[in-house]
Design a protein around this motif. Structure first.
Motif, mmCIF file in Angstrom:
data_model
loop_
_atom_site.group_PDB
_atom_site.id
_atom_site.type_symbol
_atom_site.label_atom_id
_atom_site.label_comp_id
_atom_site.label_asym_id
_atom_site.label_seq_id
_atom_site.Cartn_x
_atom_site.Cartn_y
_atom_site.Cartn_z
ATOM 1 N N GLU A 264 0.801 -1.212 0.075
ATOM 2 C CA GLU A 264 -0.120 0.032 0.101
ATOM 3 C C GLU A 264 0.686 1.220 -0.045
ATOM 4 O O GLU A 264 0.574 2.184 0.853
ATOM 5 N N ALA A 265 1.814 1.417 -1.000
ATOM 6 C CA ALA A 265 2.759 2.469 -1.056
ATOM 7 C C ALA A 265 2.408 3.669 -1.894
ATOM 8 O O ALA A 265 2.632 4.725 -1.783
ATOM 9 N N THR A 266 1.383 3.181 -2.859
ATOM 10 C CA THR A 266 0.935 4.068 -3.842
ATOM 11 C C THR A 266 -0.487 4.216 -3.842
ATOM 12 O O THR A 266 -1.306 3.507 -4.303
ATOM 13 N N ASN A 267 -0.994 5.535 -3.546
ATOM 14 C CA ASN A 267 -2.400 6.021 -3.546
ATOM 15 C C ASN A 267 -2.842 6.242 -4.679
ATOM 16 O O ASN A 267 -2.366 7.266 -5.360
ATOM 17 N N LEU A 268 -3.760 5.302 -5.377
ATOM 18 C CA LEU A 268 -4.246 5.835 -6.679
ATOM 19 C C LEU A 268 -5.413 6.361 -6.826
ATOM 20 O O LEU A 268 -6.218 6.494 -7.835
ATOM 21 N N ALA A 269 -5.857 7.023 -5.658
ATOM 22 C CA ALA A 269 -7.183 7.829 -5.693
ATOM 23 C C ALA A 269 -7.311 8.822 -6.673
ATOM 24 O O ALA A 269 -8.441 9.148 -7.212
ATOM 25 N N LEU A 270 -6.278 9.801 -6.727
ATOM 26 C CA LEU A 270 -6.470 10.878 -7.605
ATOM 27 C C LEU A 270 -6.561 10.541 -9.200
ATOM 28 O O LEU A 270 -7.002 11.076 -9.953
ATOM 29 N N THR A 271 -5.817 9.380 -9.367
ATOM 30 C CA THR A 271 -5.788 8.777 -10.796
ATOM 31 C C THR A 271 -6.721 7.789 -11.413
ATOM 32 O O THR A 271 -6.946 7.754 -12.586
ATOM 33 N N ASN A 272 -7.560 7.308 -10.309
ATOM 34 C CA ASN A 272 -8.720 6.515 -10.472
ATOM 35 C C ASN A 272 -9.828 7.027 -9.882
ATOM 36 O O ASN A 272 -10.389 6.124 -9.135
ATOM 37 N N PRO A 273 -10.493 7.993 -10.022
ATOM 38 C CA PRO A 273 -11.822 8.723 -9.275
ATOM 39 C C PRO A 273 -12.669 7.542 -9.724
ATOM 40 O O PRO A 273 -13.758 7.513 -8.715
ATOM 41 N N GLU A 274 -12.968 6.883 -10.785
ATOM 42 C CA GLU A 274 -14.205 6.180 -10.862
ATOM 43 C C GLU A 274 -14.195 4.959 -9.981
ATOM 44 O O GLU A 274 -15.364 4.543 -9.221
ATOM 45 N N LYS A 275 -13.136 4.325 -9.778
ATOM 46 C CA LYS A 275 -13.121 3.393 -8.782
ATOM 47 C C LYS A 275 -13.210 3.732 -7.391
ATOM 48 O O LYS A 275 -14.064 3.000 -6.576
ATOM 49 N N VAL A 276 -12.731 5.123 -7.139
ATOM 50 C CA VAL A 276 -12.896 5.675 -5.772
ATOM 51 C C VAL A 276 -14.628 5.807 -5.610
ATOM 52 O O VAL A 276 -14.975 5.612 -4.527
ATOM 53 N N ASN A 277 -15.055 6.395 -6.472
ATOM 54 C CA ASN A 277 -16.392 6.397 -6.429
ATOM 55 C C ASN A 277 -17.437 5.336 -6.196
ATOM 56 O O ASN A 277 -18.201 5.115 -5.332
ATOM 57 N N GLU A 278 -16.894 4.002 -7.041
ATOM 58 C CA GLU A 278 -17.584 2.768 -6.877
ATOM 59 C C GLU A 278 -17.525 2.494 -5.742
ATOM 60 O O GLU A 278 -18.619 1.735 -5.112
ATOM 61 N N LEU A 279 -16.318 2.352 -5.005
ATOM 62 C CA LEU A 279 -16.252 1.639 -3.783
ATOM 63 C C LEU A 279 -16.734 2.443 -2.751
ATOM 64 O O LEU A 279 -17.382 2.042 -1.528
ATOM 65 N N SER A 280 -16.569 4.110 -2.756
ATOM 66 C CA SER A 280 -17.261 4.612 -1.525
ATOM 67 C C SER A 280 -18.905 4.431 -1.541
ATOM 68 O O SER A 280 -19.460 4.325 -0.602
ATOM 69 N N THR A 281 -19.370 4.400 -2.991
ATOM 70 C CA THR A 281 -20.974 4.022 -2.979
ATOM 71 C C THR A 281 -21.432 2.700 -2.030
ATOM 72 O O THR A 281 -22.075 2.691 -1.209
ATOM 73 N N LYS A 282 -20.544 1.560 -2.525
ATOM 74 C CA LYS A 282 -20.756 0.349 -1.880
ATOM 75 C C LYS A 282 -20.573 0.375 -0.334
ATOM 76 O O LYS A 282 -21.212 -0.173 0.140
ATOM 77 N N LEU A 283 -19.346 1.028 0.106
ATOM 78 C CA LEU A 283 -19.037 1.279 1.592
ATOM 79 C C LEU A 283 -20.021 1.950 2.075
ATOM 80 O O LEU A 283 -20.489 1.533 3.349
ATOM 81 N N GLY A 284 -20.732 3.219 1.806
ATOM 82 C CA GLY A 284 -21.533 4.040 2.354
ATOM 83 C C GLY A 284 -22.982 3.242 2.598
ATOM 84 O O GLY A 284 -23.435 3.197 3.682
ATOM 85 N N LYS A 285 -22.944 2.613 1.422
ATOM 86 C CA LYS A 285 -24.534 1.810 1.535
ATOM 87 C C LYS A 285 -24.404 0.744 2.604
ATOM 88 O O LYS A 285 -25.249 0.645 3.175
ATOM 89 N N PHE A 286 -23.273 0.011 2.538
ATOM 90 C CA PHE A 286 -23.301 -1.211 3.656
ATOM 91 C C PHE A 286 -23.104 -0.531 5.040
ATOM 92 O O PHE A 286 -23.887 -1.144 5.702
ATOM 93 N N LEU A 287 -22.535 0.269 5.137
ATOM 94 C CA LEU A 287 -22.386 1.054 6.632
ATOM 95 C C LEU A 287 -24.100 1.487 6.944
ATOM 96 O O LEU A 287 -24.369 1.486 7.997
ATOM 97 N N ARG A 288 -24.639 2.323 6.305
ATOM 98 C CA ARG A 288 -26.045 2.511 6.445
ATOM 99 C C ARG A 288 -27.033 1.264 6.685
ATOM 100 O O ARG A 288 -27.624 1.265 7.448
ATOM 101 N N LYS A 289 -26.789 0.292 5.692
ATOM 102 C CA LYS A 289 -27.784 -0.594 6.022
ATOM 103 C C LYS A 289 -27.418 -1.617 7.231
ATOM 104 O O LYS A 289 -28.561 -2.225 7.729
ATOM 105 N N SER A 290 -26.205 -1.653 7.622
ATOM 106 C CA SER A 290 -25.825 -2.500 8.618
ATOM 107 C C SER A 290 -26.122 -1.808 9.893
ATOM 108 O O SER A 290 -25.684 -2.201 11.026
#
Length: 514
Positions: free
Chosen positions: A467-493
């Motif tokens: 986990e040496a290279t943070n790819l958040a800035l270069t891959n915003p689509e994947k960040v948004n995809e995982l953020s949506t899944k994570l937020g949905k799970f946290l609310r649901k649980s």
């Protein structure tokens, strides 16, 4: 062994199952030993869980872990929580930590252990742990795994560290959770001393000892018997004393390798001779003493012709201790390399664990499974191993049985799945990734979200295990995809989040900041 790569899908909790219990006869059911080590890192072993042997693998000596790995399957992507209590409650309930809300370590009744923050106010989490009954505030109420095993004919033994509920709550005593025998288990998550010469932290004059003093081992007080050895002897005695007509479930939960890092004279000098500093030589001795315990139990099974019908599951409860000021020698945050950071961290060093399963006649010898799983999966898996097919639970179960990963038959439970973590707390020590966080792993991708700053880190673990290279800035689509899944799970649980002291407003969920 199924080695298909893992796809993504939010983990869907199972509803409480109802129906008749299975009618298999006890002799058809396997014995089960769950060998749980405390604070053992992914690298604290001579067994390599990564793609190649590392300097740590060559330094430590765990011949019985090697022996177990030759007999069964090694899991390279096994996960727990980053702190002990959340892991142990997930184990006994099958619930993700976001749902059971025991998101930091427990000890005293109604007393939070959260560290201080000038910015965040931490949520009112379940600081009293789990409970088998209603009416205990700040607890997660659930049907415990050992109770179900006991109800289905198993002789249930608890040996070592419990840490399921705060002092004076029902879950502080493992016998209230379905264990018929409790050896040295109580509310505390650590121990005052490993040394019999120090009575394992108990005072000789009968005055109040430390809450971390190990109970129930008085016969070894004043001797030179290390606590790891004492627990092993008592576990074997309990096995000798059982009703042989019943299958047994032994939860062998060592206090090792938790601090304090006391010297085990059986191994200490050997590691000094390898050039290790005194603290790390003592730590290596804790590891090898734990490994001897595993070997003693395996020898017992062989001597009593129990090997062929006994499943052994080896696991750790969180990553290896590595933060500065916590008692380790050497350089802080390096003890789990190539994994980043350690206990308490959302990085891999805090949550990825050494895991081995031996199930004679079922698991392929010397096999490796690269599919991932998480600690709540142990609940449905062990019930399936025990042939407990349908039960009634008061809690929903998030875990998925990983039996298909052991048998190579049936649907791979890791396909189309994401794993989740939520720690909206302050563990106390400082170090990389030790903060109020939530995280998700989906396939090779992992996202960490920091509640205080709103920062997000994205890693591809296949290409970047450390986990040496943070790819958040270069891959915003994947960040948004995982953020949506994570937020949905946290609310649901029913997951919790901290709030900001300055405004009183809750920190945004991960899908509320892009």
């Amino acid at each position: 062994m199924n080695k298909k790569r893992i796809l993504s899908m939010a983990a869907i909790p199972l509803a409480g199952l109802t129906g008749m219990l299975n009618a298999a006869t006890p002799k058809e059911k396997p014995n089960i030993i769950l060998f749980m080590v405390d604070d053992m890192g992914w690298q604290d072993t001579s067994v390599p869980f990564g793609p190649e042997k590392t300097p740590f693998n060559r330094l430590y000596e765990t011949p019985n872990m090697e022996r177990l790995a030759r007999q069964g399957v090694k899991f390279t992507n096994a996960y727990a929580c980053s702190i002990s209590s959340p892991t142990r409650v997930s184990l006994l309930t099958g619930m993700n930590a976001a749902r059971h809300r025991v998101t930091n370590w427990t000890l005293n009744y109604n007393q939070s252990v959260d560290g201080k923050s000038d910015v965040l106010k931490y949520p009112e989490w379940n600081l009293n742990g789990m409970s088998p009954t209603q009416g205990v505030e700040h607890t997660c109420v659930a049907t415990p795994l050992p109770q179900l095993l006991k109800d289905n004919g198993y002789y249930t033994i608890h040996c070592g560290k419990a840490h399921f509920g705060a002092i004076s709550t029902p879950a502080a005593d493992p016998e209230n959770l379905g264990f018929q025998v409790n050896i040295a288990g109580h509310a505390a998550g650590g121990l005052a001393s490993y040394l019999g010469e120090e009575n394992y932290g108990n005072k000789k004059d009968g005055t109040k000892s430390s809450p971390f003093a190990v109970p129930g081992l008085e016969k070894y007080h004043g001797t030179d018997v290390f606590v790891t050895e004492a627990l092993t002897r008592e576990a074997i005695h309990a096995l000798d004393s059982r009703d042989p007509r019943k299958p047994f479930f032994l939860y062998m939960a060592h206090y090792a390798v938790h601090i304090p890092i006391n010297k085990d004279k059986r191994y200490y000098q050997k590691y000094l001779d390898k050039g290790m500093d005194p603290i790390e030589a003592a730590y290596a001795g804790l590891i090898e003493g734990m490994d001897k315990s595993l070997g003693d139990l395996m020898n017992y099974l062989e001597e009593n012709k129990l090997t062929d019908n006994t499943i052994i599951i080896f696991m750790s409860d969180n990553g290896g201790l590595s933060a500065a000021g916590t008692g380790r020698g050497g350089d802080a945050n390096t003890h789990n390399l190539p994994l980043k950071s350690g206990k308490g961290s959302a990085y891999e060093g805090g949550i990825r664990e050494p895991m081995i399963v031996s199930w004679p006649g079922t698991t392929k010898k010397e096999s490796v499974c690269e599919d991932y799983l998480i600690i709540e999966d142990f609940y449905p898996t062990i019930l399936e191993m025990a042939q407990v097919k349908r039960v009634k639970t008061v809690q929903p179960v998030d875990g998925k049985s990983f039996i298909p990963l052991l048998t190579g038959k049936g649907k791979n439970p890791s396909l189309n799945r994401a794993l989740y973590w939520n720690t909206p707390n302050n563990w106390g020590p400082t170090g990389p990734g030790i903060a109020a966080t939530c995280a998700i792993r989906q396939g090779d991708w992992k996202l960490i979200y920091y509640y205080e700053t709103g920062a997000k880190e994205l890693f591809n673990l296949k290409d970047d295990l450390g986990e040496a290279t943070n790819l958040a800035l270069t891959n915003p689509e994947k960040v948004n995809e995982l953020s949506t899944k994570l937020g949905k799970f946290l609310r649901k649980s029913g997951g919790q989040r901290p709030s900001f002291k300055a405004t009183g407003k809750p920190a945004p969920w991960p899908d509320e900041t892009f």
